[in-house]
Design a protein around this motif. Structure first.
Motif, PDB file in Angstrom:
ATOM      1  N   ARG A   1       0.850  -1.194   0.000  1.00 32.87           N
ATOM      2  CA  ARG A   1       0.000   0.000   0.000  1.00 32.87           C
ATOM      3  C   ARG A   1       0.880   1.235   0.000  1.00 32.87           C
ATOM      4  O   ARG A   1       1.761   1.375   0.851  1.00 32.87           O
ATOM      5  CB  ARG A   1      -0.918   0.003   1.227  1.00 32.87           C
ATOM      6  N   GLU A   2       0.663   2.124  -0.958  1.00 31.07           N
ATOM      7  CA  GLU A   2       1.453   3.345  -1.020  1.00 31.07           C
ATOM      8  C   GLU A   2       0.970   4.348   0.031  1.00 31.07           C
ATOM      9  O   GLU A   2      -0.193   4.356   0.427  1.00 31.07           O
ATOM     10  CB  GLU A   2       1.368   3.964  -2.416  1.00 31.07           C
ATOM     11  N   GLY A   3       1.901   5.169   0.471  1.00 32.09           N
ATOM     12  CA  GLY A   3       1.575   6.179   1.470  1.00 32.09           C
ATOM     13  C   GLY A   3       2.762   6.432   2.378  1.00 32.09           C
ATOM     14  O   GLY A   3       3.820   5.799   2.251  1.00 32.09           O
ATOM     15  N   THR A   4       2.609   7.351   3.299  1.00 32.46           N
ATOM     16  CA  THR A   4       3.636   7.680   4.281  1.00 32.46           C
ATOM     17  C   THR A   4       3.146   7.260   5.660  1.00 32.46           C
ATOM     18  O   THR A   4       2.048   7.661   6.078  1.00 32.46           O
ATOM     19  CB  THR A   4       3.969   9.179   4.264  1.00 32.46           C
ATOM     20  N   PHE A   5       3.956   6.481   6.358  1.00 33.19           N
ATOM     21  CA  PHE A   5       3.536   5.878   7.618  1.00 33.19           C
ATOM     22  C   PHE A   5       4.539   6.219   8.726  1.00 33.19           C
ATOM     23  O   PHE A   5       5.688   6.552   8.459  1.00 33.19           O
ATOM     24  CB  PHE A   5       3.400   4.369   7.461  1.00 33.19           C
ATOM     25  N   MET A   6       4.073   6.095   9.960  1.00 32.38           N
ATOM     26  CA  MET A   6       4.867   6.496  11.118  1.00 32.38           C
ATOM     27  C   MET A   6       5.720   5.343  11.616  1.00 32.38           C
ATOM     28  O   MET A   6       5.290   4.186  11.663  1.00 32.38           O
ATOM     29  CB  MET A   6       3.941   6.969  12.240  1.00 32.38           C
ATOM     30  N   GLY A   7       6.959   5.663  11.996  1.00 31.64           N
ATOM     31  CA  GLY A   7       7.842   4.704  12.643  1.00 31.64           C
ATOM     32  C   GLY A   7       8.470   5.328  13.869  1.00 31.64           C
ATOM     33  O   GLY A   7       8.579   6.560  13.975  1.00 31.64           O
ATOM     34  N   LYS A   8       8.913   4.504  14.789  1.00 32.41           N
ATOM     35  CA  LYS A   8       9.499   5.016  16.025  1.00 32.41           C
ATOM     36  C   LYS A   8      10.363   3.947  16.679  1.00 32.41           C
ATOM     37  O   LYS A   8      10.296   2.766  16.339  1.00 32.41           O
ATOM     38  CB  LYS A   8       8.402   5.453  16.999  1.00 32.41           C
ATOM     39  N   CYS A   9      11.173   4.379  17.625  1.00 31.38           N
ATOM     40  CA  CYS A   9      11.920   3.448  18.472  1.00 31.38           C
ATOM     41  C   CYS A   9      11.003   2.990  19.595  1.00 31.38           C
ATOM     42  O   CYS A   9      10.374   3.808  20.268  1.00 31.38           O
ATOM     43  CB  CYS A   9      13.164   4.123  19.041  1.00 31.38           C
ATOM     44  N   ALA A  10      10.909   1.683  19.782  1.00 29.52           N
ATOM     45  CA  ALA A  10      10.004   1.124  20.789  1.00 29.52           C
ATOM     46  C   ALA A  10      10.755   0.582  22.000  1.00 29.52           C
ATOM     47  O   ALA A  10      10.200  -0.195  22.772  1.00 29.52           O
ATOM     48  CB  ALA A  10       9.153   0.009  20.165  1.00 29.52           C
ATOM     49  N   GLU A  11      12.008   0.986  22.157  1.00 33.71           N
ATOM     50  CA  GLU A  11      12.811   0.542  23.295  1.00 33.71           C
ATOM     51  C   GLU A  11      13.360   1.776  23.993  1.00 33.71           C
ATOM     52  O   GLU A  11      13.994   2.627  23.358  1.00 33.71           O
ATOM     53  CB  GLU A  11      13.960  -0.349  22.829  1.00 33.71           C
ATOM     54  N   LEU A  12      13.117   1.881  25.314  1.00 31.09           N
ATOM     55  CA  LEU A  12      13.604   3.039  26.063  1.00 31.09           C
ATOM     56  C   LEU A  12      15.127   3.062  25.985  1.00 31.09           C
ATOM     57  O   LEU A  12      15.802   2.229  26.581  1.00 31.09           O
ATOM     58  CB  LEU A  12      13.138   2.974  27.513  1.00 31.09           C
ATOM     59  N   CYS A  13      15.663   4.021  25.227  1.00 30.08           N
ATOM     60  CA  CYS A  13      17.093   3.993  24.909  1.00 30.08           C
ATOM     61  C   CYS A  13      17.838   5.198  25.462  1.00 30.08           C
ATOM     62  O   CYS A  13      19.008   5.392  25.132  1.00 30.08           O
ATOM     63  CB  CYS A  13      17.278   3.919  23.387  1.00 30.08           C
ATOM     64  N   GLY A  14      17.196   6.012  26.277  1.00 32.60           N
ATOM     65  CA  GLY A  14      17.887   7.141  26.861  1.00 32.60           C
ATOM     66  C   GLY A  14      17.011   8.371  26.947  1.00 32.60           C
ATOM     67  O   GLY A  14      15.802   8.331  26.724  1.00 32.60           O
ATOM     68  N   VAL A  15      17.636   9.498  27.239  1.00 31.87           N
ATOM     69  CA  VAL A  15      16.902  10.703  27.580  1.00 31.87           C
ATOM     70  C   VAL A  15      16.070  11.227  26.414  1.00 31.87           C
ATOM     71  O   VAL A  15      14.981  11.773  26.618  1.00 31.87           O
ATOM     72  CB  VAL A  15      17.887  11.788  28.085  1.00 31.87           C
TER      73      VAL A  15
END
Length: 332
Positions: free
Chosen positions: A267-281
């Motif tokens: 599916r074409e489009g722009t999607f959200m990504g993120k870090c899902a591990e608490l990696c610091g401040v």
């Protein structure tokens, strides 16, 4: 307590000072429940009921994601069936064994009941075994790797953003990903699947980057629609987690240990990504975007990166540790 009940709370005394019955409060209970139901349904009047079968999951955008969605829905169905059974038994015991109905102050006490004890011992084992089977089955499929993926992207996590090494044969870009010093942290079993003489291009992000189309924070990872992509995940510093929300899966990005998985965007489009591990401040700033486009537009983007001078590869991360390397050898 005083003889005339003067020390009772006002809510328990009538006009003459005598205690009142609690029946008016019981008569108000249905009205309170009805008002609560109306409030709950009124606040959710804008809810899209077409989304309800996904049970909170976003719309899948890869060919592999429906398998995860099916596992999620099956887990909810199993939990609901178990809950209805437990709630039903509790309500049945409350209604049909209440003291006012049986007129028995203390019912007969049973020390043990072997059939019931066997039931509540075996039933949880069966439930856990079934959930484990379907989870292990789907996990093995989701983490299986093709012999030669169509595209390979090295995702590099670092505090506090992401870098993307597009390991591709880009016209006009010379080099070899299999011998590139910046990719030494990637094990040979992944490098063997790199395309020959892939000079490649890269994109390195910072927390202040913005997607030019929608203004969302973080760098943008480009993917081709309908073509399998292998993500090779490496870290330069601490443990991160690569999570593209509508992919419905995520995987840890571990320094000294390389993970990989494959998806086919559909599916074409722009999607959200993120870090899902608490990696610091500044963990909350480790955001990125995933832009799925046609294969032709994807190749054009690679050429645009080359024209900007972003050729070759950024350092992929910490070299693999000996325990991880030995574990992988034992798996071969």
């Amino acid at each position: 307590m005083s003889p005339n009940g003067s020390d009772l709370p006002r809510c328990l005394k009538g006009a003459g000072g005598t205690p009142t019955s609690r029946r008016p409060m019981r008569r108000m209970l249905p009205q309170v429940l009805t008002a609560g139901l109306i409030l709950a349904t009124a606040t959710g009047c804008t809810y899209n009921w077409e989304d309800f079968p996904r049970l909170g999951m976003p719309t899948p955008v890869t060919e592999e994601a429906p398998m995860i969605l099916s596992l999620w829905q099956g887990s909810w169905a199993a939990a609901l069936i178990t809950g209805v059974l437990v709630w039903g038994l509790i309500l049945w015991s409350v209604i049909f064994h209440r003291r006012s109905r049986t007129k028995i102050e203390v019912p007969p006490q049973t020390r043990y009941n072997m059939p019931i004890e066997a039931l509540y011992t075996v039933t949880p084992l069966i439930i856990v075994s079934v959930l484990f089977y379907f989870t292990a089955r789907d996990e093995s499929k989701l983490l299986s790797l093709a012999d030669k993926p169509t595209h390979t992207i090295n995702v590099v996590g670092y505090q506090w953003s992401w870098g993307f090494n597009y390991i591709e044969n880009v016209p006009g870009v010379k080099g070899d990903a299999q011998t590139a010093p910046n990719l030494d942290a990637i094990p040979d079993k992944y490098q063997d699947d790199f395309p020959a003489n892939a000079g490649g291009v890269y994109d390195a992000g910072i927390p202040g980057d913005r997607n030019p189309q929608n203004g969302n924070p973080g760098p943008t990872l480009w993917l081709p629609k309908g073509e399998k992509v292998r993500f090779v995940l490496t870290s330069r510093d601490v443990i991160h987690s690569f999570w593209v929300v509508p992919f419905l899966m995520k995987q840890d990005v571990i320094p000294g240990h390389t993970n990989a998985f494959e998806v086919t965007p559909n599916r074409e489009g722009t999607f959200m990504g993120k870090c899902a591990e608490l990696c610091g401040v500044d963990h909350s700033r480790m955001l990125f975007n995933v832009k799925v486009v046609s294969p032709e537009r994807y190749q054009q983007h690679l050429k645009e990166l080359a024209e900007k001078g972003q050729t070759g590869y950024i350092p992929s991360g910490v070299e693999q540790t000996d325990p991880a390397r030995n574990a992988e050898k034992n798996q071969l």
